[in-house]
Design a protein around this motif. Structure first.
Motif, PDB file in Angstrom:
ATOM      1  N   HIS A 150       0.820  -1.207   0.000  1.00 57.28           N
ATOM      2  CA  HIS A 150       0.000   0.000   0.000  1.00 57.28           C
ATOM      3  C   HIS A 150       0.855   1.258   0.000  1.00 57.28           C
ATOM      4  O   HIS A 150       0.380   2.344   0.332  1.00 57.28           O
ATOM      5  CB  HIS A 150      -0.916  -0.008   1.230  1.00 57.28           C
ATOM      6  N   SER A 151       2.125   1.118  -0.384  1.00 65.17           N
ATOM      7  CA  SER A 151       3.031   2.270  -0.351  1.00 65.17           C
ATOM      8  C   SER A 151       3.261   2.888  -1.718  1.00 65.17           C
ATOM      9  O   SER A 151       4.087   3.754  -1.876  1.00 65.17           O
ATOM     10  CB  SER A 151       4.380   1.845   0.245  1.00 65.17           C
ATOM     11  N   PHE A 152       2.520   2.420  -2.729  1.00 68.48           N
ATOM     12  CA  PHE A 152       2.722   2.975  -4.064  1.00 68.48           C
ATOM     13  C   PHE A 152       1.440   3.642  -4.554  1.00 68.48           C
ATOM     14  O   PHE A 152       0.349   3.414  -4.030  1.00 68.48           O
ATOM     15  CB  PHE A 152       3.137   1.869  -5.052  1.00 68.48           C
ATOM     16  N   SER A 153       1.566   4.482  -5.562  1.00 72.76           N
ATOM     17  CA  SER A 153       0.425   5.118  -6.215  1.00 72.76           C
ATOM     18  C   SER A 153       0.617   5.026  -7.717  1.00 72.76           C
ATOM     19  O   SER A 153       1.746   4.912  -8.206  1.00 72.76           O
ATOM     20  CB  SER A 153       0.291   6.583  -5.790  1.00 72.76           C
ATOM     21  N   ALA A 154      -0.476   5.066  -8.454  1.00 71.11           N
ATOM     22  CA  ALA A 154      -0.410   4.944  -9.913  1.00 71.11           C
ATOM     23  C   ALA A 154      -1.112   6.126 -10.560  1.00 71.11           C
ATOM     24  O   ALA A 154      -2.108   6.634 -10.041  1.00 71.11           O
ATOM     25  CB  ALA A 154      -1.050   3.633 -10.361  1.00 71.11           C
ATOM     26  N   GLU A 155      -0.589   6.562 -11.692  1.00 73.18           N
ATOM     27  CA  GLU A 155      -1.194   7.652 -12.450  1.00 73.18           C
ATOM     28  C   GLU A 155      -1.347   7.217 -13.898  1.00 73.18           C
ATOM     29  O   GLU A 155      -0.472   6.553 -14.456  1.00 73.18           O
ATOM     30  CB  GLU A 155      -0.336   8.914 -12.374  1.00 73.18           C
ATOM     31  N   HIS A 196      -7.951  12.916 -17.851  1.00 68.50           N
ATOM     32  CA  HIS A 196      -6.719  12.148 -17.738  1.00 68.50           C
ATOM     33  C   HIS A 196      -6.153  11.814 -19.117  1.00 68.50           C
ATOM     34  O   HIS A 196      -6.858  11.879 -20.132  1.00 68.50           O
ATOM     35  CB  HIS A 196      -6.972  10.852 -16.958  1.00 68.50           C
TER      36      HIS A 196
END
Length: 298
Positions: free
Chosen positions: A5-10, A78
């Motif tokens: 849960h330490s990453f994010s996506a764009e 986006h």
């Protein structure tokens, strides 16, 4: 293995969009005259009403793509969405536009929706195929849960859930899936039939505009078993199938039906009983004359 849960996506590639199906949908909306209808009917004043046709189109596109909140409307901006669509608007701008609507403006949106449905039906015959022979207008309400103390119109309805109460009418045929013919938002604590008579009248008018020239039947559950609802259906020139509540008069009427008059319904999962030579089903049907709402003059 566990999910981190330490990453994010764009999704920021200028050549890709996550909702490619929006292009043909919005082309269809344009060909059906959505922008022209908004220009003709929406009268919002000030900055909230500026370029209303662009903002309404963006809101429609966002909802089709799955947005269910103002912040979700950022999905229309986006990746390569700016190359597929012109004049995109930020969620804050769209929120300002929506906050400018009063009840009178909502009625303007109703006018747009009914005319757009007719235009779509003319362009996509399969949308309401078979509507010239038989059509159904189904009426029901639903509670949509909300959170917070400041949500306007929210209340505890019959379900015990705090939320907003929507009255919905759908149009369908034996060969076409339901489409929305009318929708109205009400205070969460109101009873189901509140405003049902007017909704039926408007939904039947929308159905006629969409091509329902044959027999139209309004269907509803026992929450709408009221004289005013039936009267509205009859004024609209439609038939009705409304579940009657099991009050004393209805129980007395059904108790007079002889046992041999009941006939089993042949459901898809019914079982044929060889010994009794009949279908074993979950329900039986019979007919009997009954006069409802005898306390009313008409």
């Amino acid at each position: 293995m566990r999910v981190s849960h330490s990453f994010s996506a764009e999704f920021d590639d200028d050549n890709l969009i996550a909702a490619g199906g929006l292009v043909p949908v919005m082309l269809l909306a344009e060909s059906a005259g959505l922008s022209d209808l908004v220009d003709a009917h929406i009268t919002l004043a000030g900055s909230a009403g500026a370029n209303a046709q662009v903002k309404v189109g963006a809101l429609v596109g966002g909802m089709v793509a799955g947005a269910d909140s103002i912040s979700d409307m950022d999905l229309v901006r986006h990746g390569g969405m700016g190359r597929a669509f012109s004049e995109l608007r930020a969620p804050t701008t769209l929120g300002t536009h929506l906050r400018g609507y009063k009840f009178g403006h909502v009625r303007q949106l109703d006018a747009i929706a009914s005319r757009l449905l007719a235009a779509l039906a003319a362009r996509v015959p399969a949308l309401v195929s078979g509507v010239d022979e038989m059509a159904y207008v189904d009426l029901d309400d639903t509670i949509r849960e909300t959170h917070g103390y400041a949500k306007q119109g929210a209340g505890y309805g019959y379900s015990g859930v705090k939320g907003l109460n929507a009255l919905v009418a759908t149009l369908s045929t034996p060969t076409a899936a339901p489409v929305i013919a009318g929708i109205r938002l009400r205070k969460g604590s109101v009873k189901s039939p509140r405003g049902a008579g007017k909704m039926i009248a408007e939904a039947l008018a929308a159905a006629r505009r969409a091509g329902a020239g044959g027999m139209v039947t309004v269907r509803a559950d026992s929450a709408f078993y009221q004289h005013d609802v039936v009267a509205a259906v009859r004024r609209g020139g439609a038939h009705f199938s409304i579940t009657a509540r099991m009050d004393a008069a209805v129980v007395a009427a059904t108790s007079r039906i002889p046992e041999e008059a009941w006939v089993g319904i042949k459901y898809p999962e019914a079982i044929w009983d060889e010994d009794e030579q009949r279908w074993v089903s979950d329900a039986d049907v019979a007919e009997i004359h009954y006069t409802a709402f005898t306390s009313r003059k008409k």
